[in-house]
Design a protein around this motif. Structure first.
Motif, PDB file in Angstrom:
ATOM      1  N   ARG A 123       0.634  -1.260  -0.037  1.00  0.00           N
ATOM      2  CA  ARG A 123      -0.087  -0.037  -0.009  1.00  0.00           C
ATOM      3  C   ARG A 123       0.934   1.392  -0.194  1.00  0.00           C
ATOM      4  N   GLY A 124       1.947   1.211   0.556  1.00  0.00           N
ATOM      5  CA  GLY A 124       2.883   2.110   0.843  1.00  0.00           C
ATOM      6  C   GLY A 124       3.791   2.517  -0.418  1.00  0.00           C
ATOM      7  N   THR A 138      -3.290  -2.040  -4.930  1.00  0.00           N
ATOM      8  CA  THR A 138      -2.902  -3.456  -4.721  1.00  0.00           C
ATOM      9  C   THR A 138      -3.947  -4.319  -4.730  1.00  0.00           C
ATOM     10  N   VAL A 139      -3.841  -5.461  -5.636  1.00  0.00           N
ATOM     11  CA  VAL A 139      -4.866  -6.397  -5.751  1.00  0.00           C
ATOM     12  C   VAL A 139      -4.226  -7.694  -5.220  1.00  0.00           C
ATOM     13  N   VAL A 140      -4.861  -8.420  -4.535  1.00  0.00           N
ATOM     14  CA  VAL A 140      -4.013  -9.684  -3.910  1.00  0.00           C
ATOM     15  C   VAL A 140      -5.289 -10.929  -4.048  1.00  0.00           C
ATOM     16  N   THR A 141      -5.103 -11.945  -5.046  1.00  0.00           N
ATOM     17  CA  THR A 141      -5.963 -12.982  -5.287  1.00  0.00           C
ATOM     18  C   THR A 141      -5.453 -14.083  -4.091  1.00  0.00           C
ATOM     19  N   THR A 189      -9.967  -0.513   1.793  1.00  0.00           N
ATOM     20  CA  THR A 189      -9.780  -1.890   1.577  1.00  0.00           C
ATOM     21  C   THR A 189     -10.767  -2.597   1.430  1.00  0.00           C
ATOM     22  N   HIS A 190     -10.822  -3.580   0.510  1.00  0.00           N
ATOM     23  CA  HIS A 190     -12.238  -4.325   0.197  1.00  0.00           C
ATOM     24  C   HIS A 190     -11.529  -5.945   0.184  1.00  0.00           C
ATOM     25  N   ALA A 242      -6.736  -3.006  -1.806  1.00  0.00           N
ATOM     26  CA  ALA A 242      -6.319  -2.074  -1.070  1.00  0.00           C
ATOM     27  C   ALA A 242      -5.530  -0.842  -1.891  1.00  0.00           C
ATOM     28  N   SER A 243      -6.282   0.417  -1.502  1.00  0.00           N
ATOM     29  CA  SER A 243      -5.679   1.702  -2.234  1.00  0.00           C
ATOM     30  C   SER A 243      -5.826   2.829  -1.092  1.00  0.00           C
TER      31      SER A 243
END
Length: 325
Positions: free
Chosen positions: A237-238, A243-246, A260-261, A255-256
């Motif tokens: 994030r920094g 950032t997209v993590v599967t 966060t979702h 995360a942006s």
């Protein structure tokens, strides 16, 4: 009058996938790391192919699969990647253009043949890849079409290209051109073993150029040297804007900034082949991103696209994704 802005330009290893079912003993016999991508030479490729039995041959490559997914969703885009002027190169070119994806990279008339990826699918649906990179390793800065980069909202880069000698230079050029035009740069880390090979280079590239980072749980934790996926997400994030993590059946994390979702995985009746799941998730996410959807919706579209592709053999959608979404 300038052409309308297209959605995504993909840059990756242009290759043809050769898929077959086999058991874990086959992987052991050929020294293949289960669930990973192993680079092989032509001799190893011939030995593995001989033992694969009945195969299915389809155009592939990580970023190319993502572009196929975007086209299936109704999005627009183009692709840059090197093939040879041979039978498999012609297959790849035909397949990309038949999808409506712009593909104008001239085929090589000399050197290595078109790349191929031997994909072994075990009974649990896990895919193990043995890749001969061939002509795709010849990608260089001269292949980057500046007008194509300027004309796409997102330039999407494949992490596997860091295994090619001159490709990182080409990707840095593409990223600079994209930012000069006010467009976004996305990167997929591709494979945890690829991250192990190029960790420092990836971290430097992400800090300099990447706006959207795609990774699975193993890749993101490898990148930041931690066993905790949430720790890795916070560090990413920094480093970049999004950032997209599967996480396979656990869904995905988006995360942006302060946002966060956690997005659920879409239900799947039966997992047949996980080949292309991450590629198609990226397709759905990028389609949503370039069509004005919020981040949670982008994640849901990605999950739907990934669910479709793991329900059958092969890394590209069989159903029209636009109808599913």
């Amino acid at each position: 009058m300038s052409s309308p802005m297209k959605d995504v330009l993909g840059i990756g290893n242009a290759m043809v996938d050769v898929l077959a079912h086999a058991d874990d003993a086959f992987l052991v016999a050929h020294g293949l790391a289960r669930g990973a991508m192993t680079l092989i030479d032509a001799e190893q490729g011939a030995a593995i192919l001989e033992g694969m039995g009945q195969t299915v041959e389809v155009s592939g490559g990580s970023a190319a699969n993502t572009m196929a997914g975007i086209a299936s969703l109704g999005g627009t885009g183009s692709y840059i990647g090197r093939v040879h002027d041979d039978r498999l190169g012609a297959v790849f070119t035909r397949d990309m253009r038949s999808l409506g994806i712009g593909y104008e990279t001239p085929p090589a008339s000399e050197g290595a043949p078109t790349a191929r990826c031997l994909v072994v699918v075990t009974p649990d649906g896990q895919r193990t890849m043995a890749t001969y990179l061939g002509a795709s390793t010849e990608l260089g800065p001269e292949d980057v079409d500046a007008e194509a980069v300027y004309g796409h909202a997102v330039t999407y880069l494949e992490g596997y290209l860091w295994d090619a000698p001159r490709a990182p230079e080409a990707l840095a050029l593409a990223a600079r051109l994209a930012h000069d035009a006010g467009n976004r740069v996305a990167l997929t880390l591709s494979d945890a073993f690829c991250v192990d090979r190029h960790r420092d280079e990836f971290l430097d590239f992400i800090l300099q150029y990447v706006d959207v980072l795609f990774a699975n749980q193993d890749e993101i934790t490898s990148l930041y040297g931690t066993a905790d996926v949430w720790d890795a997400v916070e560090r990413a994030r920094g480093d970049c804007a999004l950032t997209v993590v599967t996480r396979s059946e656990k869904g995905s994390i988006v995360a942006s900034g302060d946002e966060t979702h956690v997005v659920d995985a879409a239900p799947v009746e039966r997992v047949v082949d996980t080949t292309g799941a991450g590629d198609l998730y990226a397709a759905g996410f990028l389609y949503g991103l370039t069509h004005g959807h919020d981040l949670a919706a982008c994640g849901r579209i990605g999950s739907l696209a990934a669910a479709e592709v793991i329900g059958h053999l092969g890394a590209r959608p069989e159903a029209r994704l636009s109808e599913l979404v």
